[in-house]
Scaffold this motif. Structure first.
Motif, mmCIF file in Angstrom:
data_model
loop_
_atom_site.group_PDB
_atom_site.id
_atom_site.type_symbol
_atom_site.label_atom_id
_atom_site.label_comp_id
_atom_site.label_asym_id
_atom_site.label_seq_id
_atom_site.Cartn_x
_atom_site.Cartn_y
_atom_site.Cartn_z
ATOM 1 N N ALA A 29 69.657 44.806 -37.775
ATOM 2 C CA ALA A 29 70.649 45.595 -37.034
ATOM 3 C C ALA A 29 70.014 46.850 -36.427
ATOM 4 O O ALA A 29 70.119 47.079 -35.214
ATOM 5 C CB ALA A 29 71.833 45.954 -37.929
ATOM 6 N N LEU A 66 69.111 47.377 -32.330
ATOM 7 C CA LEU A 66 69.810 48.447 -31.619
ATOM 8 C C LEU A 66 68.901 49.608 -31.220
ATOM 9 O O LEU A 66 69.158 50.306 -30.235
ATOM 10 C CB LEU A 66 70.964 48.975 -32.476
ATOM 11 N N TYR A 112 78.916 43.913 -29.635
ATOM 12 C CA TYR A 112 80.058 44.419 -30.398
ATOM 13 C C TYR A 112 80.844 45.423 -29.532
ATOM 14 O O TYR A 112 80.254 46.156 -28.734
ATOM 15 C CB TYR A 112 79.588 45.103 -31.685
ATOM 16 N N SER A 133 64.638 39.980 -29.882
ATOM 17 C CA SER A 133 65.212 40.273 -31.200
ATOM 18 C C SER A 133 65.165 39.052 -32.114
ATOM 19 O O SER A 133 64.839 39.169 -33.305
ATOM 20 C CB SER A 133 66.655 40.752 -31.046
ATOM 21 N N GLY A 184 75.922 39.092 -31.745
ATOM 22 C CA GLY A 184 77.204 39.755 -31.982
ATOM 23 C C GLY A 184 77.057 41.256 -32.125
ATOM 24 O O GLY A 184 77.925 42.017 -31.675
ATOM 25 N N ILE A 185 75.980 41.712 -32.745
ATOM 26 C CA ILE A 185 75.725 43.149 -32.892
ATOM 27 C C ILE A 185 75.535 43.795 -31.521
ATOM 28 O O ILE A 185 76.090 44.854 -31.226
ATOM 29 C CB ILE A 185 74.491 43.384 -33.780
ATOM 30 N N LEU A 186 74.755 43.146 -30.661
ATOM 31 C CA LEU A 186 74.470 43.709 -29.335
ATOM 32 C C LEU A 186 75.717 43.758 -28.456
ATOM 33 O O LEU A 186 75.848 44.654 -27.604
ATOM 34 C CB LEU A 186 73.381 42.892 -28.641
ATOM 35 N N VAL A 246 74.401 36.274 -35.203
ATOM 36 C CA VAL A 246 74.810 37.577 -35.740
ATOM 37 C C VAL A 246 74.164 38.701 -34.924
ATOM 38 O O VAL A 246 74.820 39.698 -34.581
ATOM 39 C CB VAL A 246 74.428 37.709 -37.227
ATOM 40 N N ILE A 247 72.894 38.546 -34.590
ATOM 41 C CA ILE A 247 72.187 39.570 -33.800
ATOM 42 C C ILE A 247 72.847 39.722 -32.427
ATOM 43 O O ILE A 247 73.049 40.840 -31.936
ATOM 44 C CB ILE A 247 70.703 39.204 -33.635
ATOM 45 N N VAL A 265 70.020 40.974 -42.043
ATOM 46 C CA VAL A 265 70.866 41.716 -41.115
ATOM 47 C C VAL A 265 70.722 43.221 -41.321
ATOM 48 O O VAL A 265 70.806 44.011 -40.360
ATOM 49 C CB VAL A 265 72.342 41.275 -41.243
ATOM 50 N N THR A 295 82.036 48.283 -29.888
ATOM 51 C CA THR A 295 81.546 49.671 -29.898
ATOM 52 C C THR A 295 80.453 49.862 -28.856
ATOM 53 O O THR A 295 80.424 50.876 -28.139
ATOM 54 C CB THR A 295 81.011 50.038 -31.293
#
Length: 641
Positions: free
Chosen positions: A261, A265, A191, A228, A187-189, A184-185, A257, A193
């Motif tokens: 998150a 970030l 993403y 992370s 995926g955030i990095l 998940v982490i 999360v 956007t």
């Protein structure tokens, strides 16, 4: 024996399914992490048809299977089924709590190596493919928009672009935390956007109007996700601990999360980006002060910059130089760093004893030669410290050379030997000399320093010995080759040449023996002053000081027995040799006698290493028992071929 039958017998002997936390395999061994090691019946395992031996390393139970280990491991894992991740996590956290507290600078390379190792095969294969695409587009006339090239590029870039996902998985395993949450982490990095903002060069977003979220480049990066996930391992552990059990399934991931998150970030993710900007500024300033110093520093740190992703900021500087000046002075130095990696990978291939390390050396040599250095950096430099040292020295010297001469690049290219045309000018010959120098130094220094391949194997051409004697021509042996039912391997058994107490070789007072540089084995503290032949064979080394003897079995096992530590200084006193070099002996024949009390009275230890000096010739070498009493003639060591 049927693999499924053997698997069920092994599972039962290790304490059943509920006692297994994790199982995987290496070249010859099943490696079990158990909840309770005391529940494992080692004697039963040793007598199981298809099991060649058992080694208990206190933390890990190793069961030697041989060539069929992959098949047996698959059968074991299939019968175990999905291991309760929550129970495994709780056990791992409890077991490693103190280790996590002791996380220190000295363990950083071990941690990075363990995280990168599972990804190396995929990186090596796709790395070579990236090089092939470069050759096709640069020299074979393929257009970059050709469908074949686009498909190959997608395949080649997949591992590198999505590297944070791969490292999230392996980092979670290393830090004993939840794998899904680590993904998940990542995926955030990565993403859309974030990637779109980075591509557009957008200004940072601000969380709550005050916390900046820069659009950093996280694709192909390593440090941001590793850092992370390391932080997340603590967050998840404490969140999971304080949330009521009935609510953990949903709320533990939710709270984790929500915390991670913004941390990823705002804090851990951008760290590499900020460092990269600072380093780019520093290197640009260095070139204005001293090209020699700048070349040495950039060349020496090239691999470390690529590893962290910080080299990307220097790329912007290179592009600006070409736009303003018409040439760039950093790319030639970068190429020296690349060629140093090429040399180090070649040195590993030449020097390594383990077949898997030779394979890594050759595959990373090919990919690095084609300009794809990540497999070499992760698979070689971050695995072998001596190779990293060799790379730093080679890159630094060659980088200083081309920077001082004033070599230039006239286009922005991947730094490798395929890019030679962009360096053509009056200093082109010096550029070629620098590339040859970097490669030769990287290879030569790697071979000179040697490699620590683990399991006590020290691959080196030059080794510091405690005394001149141990350079054995051919010593050691084994009983006649024995075919073991249920396996495809040949097994030789080396009997104990001494009566006394056996201990792991790593506990030998002599650092050279303890390191495994001379081969695997054990150490025996004798209680009787008689050394007997461990098998039928030939005496191949007799030393004038009489303190050591080498024997080679009829099947080719080389065994060195060294009575005492530093006893060469006795000059043969208190030793009586009973055989001559070249003499054929039978198992149990007396080779020499020695006076234990007199040797101790002279101030010397009588602990005696028993070494298989041609360890590298075997698939595996392992003790039958690492501790306890042993009598001359008892099974002591097995070699597996």
């Amino acid at each position: 024996m049927n693999p499924d039958t053997l698997a069920s017998q092994i599972i039962e002997a290790v304490g059943g399914k509920d006692n297994v936390r994790e199982v995987f395999h290496c070249v010859t061994r099943l490696r079990f992490y158990l909840n309770d090691l005391s529940k494992a019946d080692e004697e039963r395992l040793k007598k199981t048809n298809g099991v060649l031996g058992v080694v208990n390393t206190t933390e890990q139970l190793q069961i030697i299977i041989g060539n069929e280990v992959d098949t047996v491991c698959n059968a074991v894992q299939a019968q175990l089924g999905p291991i309760d991740a929550k129970a495994k996590l709780d056990a791992d956290v409890a077991k490693n709590k103190e280790e996590m507290k002791k996380f220190r600078i000295g363990g950083i390379f071990e941690t990075i190596s363990a995280i990168i190792l599972p990804v190396i095969p995929a990186m090596a294969g796709t790395g070579i493919l990236k090089g092939v695409v470069t050759i096709m587009t640069s020299y074979l006339g393929f257009a970059s928009d050709d469908v074949l090239i686009q498909v190959l590029t997608m395949a080649a870039d997949s591992v590198f672009y999505f590297l944070p996902f791969f490292l999230a998985w392996s980092s979670a395993k290393r830090f004993k935390t939840d794998i899904a949450m680590a993904l998940v982490i990542a995926g955030i990095l990565l993403y859309p956007t974030m990637t779109a903002g980075q591509s557009a060069g957008s200004d940072p977003m601000y969380l709550f109007g005050v916390l900046p979220i820069p659009f950093a480049k996280y694709s192909a990066s390593s440090i941001p996700i590793i850092l992370s996930v390391w932080v997340m391992s603590y967050v998840y552990k404490y969140v999971d601990k304080f949330i009521p059990k009935m609510l953990r399934l949903v709320f533990a991931p939710l709270v984790t999360v929500l915390i991670m998150a913004p941390v990823a970030l705002v804090v851990t993710g951008p760290i590499a980006n900020y460092l990269a900007q600072a380093i780019a500024t520093l290197f640009t300033w260095l070139f204005t002060v001293s090209p020699l110093i700048a070349g040495a520093v950039i060349g020496a740190t090239r691999s470390l910059l690529v590893f962290t992703g910080m080299h990307l900021s220097l790329g912007a500087v290179c592009l600006n130089n070409i736009s303003v000046l018409g040439y760039d002075y950093i790319l030639p130095v970068n190429t020296m760093g690349t060629m140093a990696i090429v040399g180090c990978c070649l040195g590993v291939w030449i020097c390594a004893k383990k077949s898997e390390n030779k394979e890594i050396g050759m595959s990373t040599f090919v990919s690095s030669f084609l300009g794809i250095t990540e497999p070499g950096i992760y698979g070689v430099l971050m695995t072998f410290r001596t190779a990293l040292i060799a790379d730093i020295i080679a890159g630094g010297i060659a980088g200083a050379f081309v920077a001082t001469i004033g070599c230039h690049a006239y286009a922005y290219v991947n730094s490798c030997i395929l890019s030679l045309p962009v360096f053509v000018d009056e200093n082109f010959v010096f550029m070629c000399i620098g590339m040859a120098l970097a490669t030769a130094l990287g290879c030569g220094l790697t071979i000179f320093f040697g490699l620590d391949e683990g399991d006590g194997i020290k691959a080196r051409l030059f080794s510091k010995k405690a005394e001149p004697a141990p350079a054995v021509e051919a010593a050691g042996a084994a009983t006649p080759s024995v075919a073991v039912a249920g396996a495809t391997n040949s097994v030789d058994v080396v009997a104990s040449p001494l009566t006394g107490s056996v201990s792991p070789l790593s506990e030998t007072p002599d650092a050279v023996f303890a390191s495994g540089a001379l081969g695997k084995g054990v150490v025996i503290e004798p209680t009787e002053g008689v050394l007997r032949s461990p098998f039928d064979g030939t005496v191949t080394a007799v030393y004038p000081s009489k303190h050591a003897i080498g024997v080679t079995s009829d099947s080719g096992v080389e065994c060195l027995i060294h009575i005492g530590i530093d006893t060469v200084n006795l000059g043969g006193k208190h030793f009586e040799m009973a055989v001559e070099q070249g003499q054929h002996v039978q198992a149990g024949d007396t080779l020499l006698t020695f006076d234990i009390d007199a040797i101790k009275a002279a101030g010397y230890s009588v602990v005696s290493p028993v070494i298989i000096s041609n360890t590298a010739s075997y698939l595996d070498v392992f003790p039958v028992n690492e501790r306890g009493a042993v009598k001359a003639g008892d099974e002591l060591i097995k070699t597996l071929k």
